[in-house]
Scaffold this active site. Structure first.
Site, PDB file in Angstrom:
ATOM      1  N   SER A  80       1.478  28.235  15.822  1.00  0.00           N
ATOM      2  CA  SER A  80       1.396  26.767  15.880  1.00  0.00           C
ATOM      3  C   SER A  80       0.087  26.292  16.506  1.00  0.00           C
ATOM      4  O   SER A  80      -0.124  25.098  16.681  1.00  0.00           O
ATOM      5  CB  SER A  80       2.584  26.210  16.672  1.00  0.00           C
ATOM      6  OG  SER A  80       2.689  26.846  17.930  1.00  0.00           O
ATOM      7  N   HIS A  84      12.263 -17.015  -0.845  1.00  0.00           N
ATOM      8  CA  HIS A  84      12.197 -16.436  -2.201  1.00  0.00           C
ATOM      9  C   HIS A  84      10.772 -16.516  -2.761  1.00  0.00           C
ATOM     10  O   HIS A  84      10.586 -16.569  -3.977  1.00  0.00           O
ATOM     11  CB  HIS A  84      13.167 -17.136  -3.167  1.00  0.00           C
ATOM     12  CG  HIS A  84      14.535 -17.353  -2.598  1.00  0.00           C
ATOM     13  ND1 HIS A  84      15.539 -16.415  -2.721  1.00  0.00           N
ATOM     14  CD2 HIS A  84      15.055 -18.388  -1.887  1.00  0.00           C
ATOM     15  CE1 HIS A  84      16.626 -16.869  -2.119  1.00  0.00           C
ATOM     16  NE2 HIS A  84      16.356 -18.052  -1.593  1.00  0.00           N
ATOM     17  N   SER A 133     -15.759  -3.328  -5.737  1.00  0.00           N
ATOM     18  CA  SER A 133     -15.363  -2.530  -6.892  1.00  0.00           C
ATOM     19  C   SER A 133     -16.605  -1.852  -7.465  1.00  0.00           C
ATOM     20  O   SER A 133     -17.703  -2.409  -7.409  1.00  0.00           O
ATOM     21  CB  SER A 133     -14.733  -3.437  -7.941  1.00  0.00           C
ATOM     22  OG  SER A 133     -14.858  -2.867  -9.227  1.00  0.00           O
ATOM     23  N   LYS A 135     -15.782  -8.500  -7.142  1.00  0.00           N
ATOM     24  CA  LYS A 135     -14.570  -8.188  -6.370  1.00  0.00           C
ATOM     25  C   LYS A 135     -14.800  -8.006  -4.884  1.00  0.00           C
ATOM     26  O   LYS A 135     -15.806  -7.475  -4.446  1.00  0.00           O
ATOM     27  CB  LYS A 135     -13.953  -6.890  -6.907  1.00  0.00           C
ATOM     28  CG  LYS A 135     -13.405  -7.038  -8.306  1.00  0.00           C
ATOM     29  CD  LYS A 135     -12.030  -7.637  -8.291  1.00  0.00           C
ATOM     30  CE  LYS A 135     -11.049  -6.515  -8.549  1.00  0.00           C
ATOM     31  NZ  LYS A 135      -9.700  -6.929  -8.364  1.00  0.00           N
ATOM     32  N   GLU A 162      -3.989  -3.100   2.158  1.00  0.00           N
ATOM     33  CA  GLU A 162      -3.188  -2.312   1.215  1.00  0.00           C
ATOM     34  C   GLU A 162      -2.909  -0.913   1.767  1.00  0.00           C
ATOM     35  O   GLU A 162      -1.810  -0.376   1.633  1.00  0.00           O
ATOM     36  CB  GLU A 162      -3.918  -2.205  -0.134  1.00  0.00           C
ATOM     37  CG  GLU A 162      -3.922  -3.523  -0.896  1.00  0.00           C
ATOM     38  CD  GLU A 162      -4.885  -3.509  -2.091  1.00  0.00           C
ATOM     39  OE1 GLU A 162      -5.296  -2.419  -2.526  1.00  0.00           O
ATOM     40  OE2 GLU A 162      -5.243  -4.603  -2.569  1.00  0.00           O
TER      41      GLU A 162
HETATM   42  N1  ARG Z   1       5.364  26.843  19.411  1.00  0.00           N
HETATM   43  C1  ARG Z   1       6.687  26.701  19.873  1.00  0.00           C
HETATM   44  C2  ARG Z   1       7.217  25.319  19.555  1.00  0.00           C
HETATM   45  O1  ARG Z   1       6.449  24.492  19.270  1.00  0.00           O
HETATM   46  C3  ARG Z   1       6.741  26.929  21.344  1.00  0.00           C
HETATM   47  C4  ARG Z   1       8.065  27.412  21.843  1.00  0.00           C
HETATM   48  C5  ARG Z   1       8.254  28.804  21.475  1.00  0.00           C
HETATM   49  N2  ARG Z   1       9.502  29.313  21.935  1.00  0.00           N
HETATM   50  C6  ARG Z   1      10.073  30.353  21.391  1.00  0.00           C
HETATM   51  N3  ARG Z   1      11.203  30.721  21.840  1.00  0.00           N
HETATM   52  N4  ARG Z   1       9.536  31.004  20.398  1.00  0.00           N
HETATM   53  O2  ARG Z   1       8.386  25.058  19.554  1.00  0.00           O
END
Ligand code: ARG
Length: 459
Positions: free
Chosen positions: A23, A156, A277, A283, A290
């Site tokens: 992560s 409306h 545009s 334009k 948007e």
């Molecule tokens: N990267 C993990 C998360 O975002 C951290 C916690 C990891 N815990 C574990 N038991 N693997 O949740």
């Protein structure tokens, strides 16, 4: 691969599995919170004599150094680490040696990440609240300036009764004020510290959870360790509040897009917030409005994604919960950018008062007031309603407005009409006579503005 585990393993993690599991690419955003949490944790460990004072000081120095060096670009967050927690711990051990190995005493990554996420969200709640307040200040300023800028009010999307721009903007003031209340509500509810919950079942070390909670500015520690590591309600609540902010911004953008169209011509966007545009030289498009309207979808998506991720997770921590981050971070960035841009667009927009006023006078927006005039002369409302309906039909045939009819024409439809009708149904009277609480008449609007002024001065 630098992992915090491995003793139990003999084989290597599959490359794709490693990448899939990691992560770091997104949770590096939590670096500051991770270090802040670790500093509080070791401070508490030392107070409880689980670590020595020297160990604590070395660890804090190491952690502060890591944060500084990363910020200054002297230390790169590289891909060999699984997550931000591993990055910090591995670097700490590299820096200060054995004392670094004690950082994780009485802690799990489960309560660690739960804490990081709470600290991060709490901070973002405050930032979002600040942006909402800035927007409310802009709205307030415009409302003060446009107390007598008349415009049609719609139902409306058909002209209904005249209002003022101040009054129309006031509706949005109310919406964004409620958004701020939602931020405050969820902040209060989430402001408890999960650190010390361990992996799921607390720990055998004599941790002082009250102390850690206090150090980190929480109201106190959370009360159930299993819930502490598996609760992401506050993420969902925040995403729900952000979705509501986007819904409000999107409605406002929709109106601005309409108002900015050639047909309405109520406003002109500043060059800074419009685009051209590639083919049509004439334009000037409301792209920012948007896009804000469009980006509402991805914020709703984050809310739905998070609700769905959490819906079948057995207690306690499961890796599914790592999915709480990317979409949430994206939603936060999106909403904060939208609020900033919207505020810029709104405060630089030019309101075409004349066009709005002329538009307010067309479309029989004074028909209700004409009926009320007859009621004032003793005609029961239901009869008055029918009479004015007939009058409107007559006017449509004659291609004129009610006030353009002569008294004779009016009397032919209903003999009750007198000369004073013209005064009673002119645009100004129609607006300024609406004085009930929350209505557009200046007196009522000024009372509302006084409340808003006090509210904005409160914090
Ligand atoms: N990267 C993990 C998360 O975002 C951290 C916690 C990891 N815990 C574990 N038991 N693997 O949740």
């Amino acid at each position: 691969m630098a992992q915090l585990w491995g003793g139990r393993f003999t084989g290597q993690t599959d490359r794709l599995a490693y990448r899939f599991n990691a992560s770091l690419s997104f949770d590096q955003r939590l670096l500051e919170e991770d270090i802040q949490g670790s500093i509080a944790h070791v401070s508490m460990l030392a107070k409880q004599e689980i670590l020595t004072k020297e160990e604590k000081e070395r660890i804090i120095e190491g952690l502060t150094g890591i944060l500084e060096d990363t910020k200054q670009g002297r230390l790169a967050i590289t891909e060999e680490y699984e997550d931000i927690h591993s990055f910090v711990e591995a670097n700490l051990i590299q820096r200060i040696g054995d004392a670094g190995k004690k950082l994780h005493t009485g802690r799990s990554r489960n309560d660690q990440v739960a804490l990081d996420m709470r600290l991060y969200i709490r901070h973002q709640v405050d930032r979002t609240d600040g942006l909402l307040k800035t927007l409310l200040q802009t709205l307030y300023r415009l409302m003060e300036q446009h107390l007598d800028t008349y415009m049609p009010g719609f139902t409306h999307l058909q002209k209904a009764q005249p209002v003022t721009l101040s009054h129309h903007l006031g509706a949005y003031f109310e919406m964004f004020r409620r958004d701020r209340q939602r931020m405050a509500d969820l902040r209060r509810r989430m402001n408890y510290c999960p650190l010390g919950a361990g992996a799921l079942a607390g720990t055998t070390y004599p941790l002082d959870r009250d102390y850690t909670a206090r150090l980190l500015g929480f109201l106190g520690p959370t009360q159930n360790s299993m819930d502490s590591v598996s609760d992401r309600d506050y993420v969902i609540e925040f995403l729900a509040a952000l979705s509501t902010v986007m819904m409000h911004l999107s409605r406002f953008c929709e109106e601005i897009i309409l108002w900015n169209s050639n047909e309405y011509g109520f406003v002109e966007l500043d060059d800074a917030y419009s685009t051209g545009s590639s083919i049509m030289p004439q334009k000037k498009n409301p792209d920012i409005a948007e896009l804000i309207r469009g980006k509402t979808g991805r914020v709703y998506g984050a809310l739905m994604g998070m609700l769905t991720t959490m819906k079948a997770i057995p207690l306690a921590y499961n890796k599914d919960m790592q999915e709480d981050k990317e979409q949430t971070f994206d939603a936060i960035d999106t909403v904060q950018d939208c609020l900033t841009l919207f505020n810029g667009m709104l405060s630089t927009m030019r309101f075409c008062k004349d066009v709005m006023e002329k538009s307010a006078m067309r479309g029989f927006t004074n028909a209700t007031d004409a009926a009320d005039y007859l009621v004032g002369k003793g005609v029961p409302f239901r009869d008055a309603h029918r009479i004015i309906g007939e009058l409107v039909l007559y006017c449509i045939g004659q291609k004129k407005s009610i006030e353009e009819c002569s008294l004779e024409e009016l009397k032919k439809i209903c003999p009750v009409f007198e000369k004073d009708v013209y005064e009673a149904i002119c645009l100004k009277t129609c607006v300024e006579k609406r004085l009930t609480i929350g209505a557009p008449g200046q007196k009522a609007m000024k009372a509302a503005l006084a409340c808003y002024r006090e509210y904005l001065q409160e914090e």
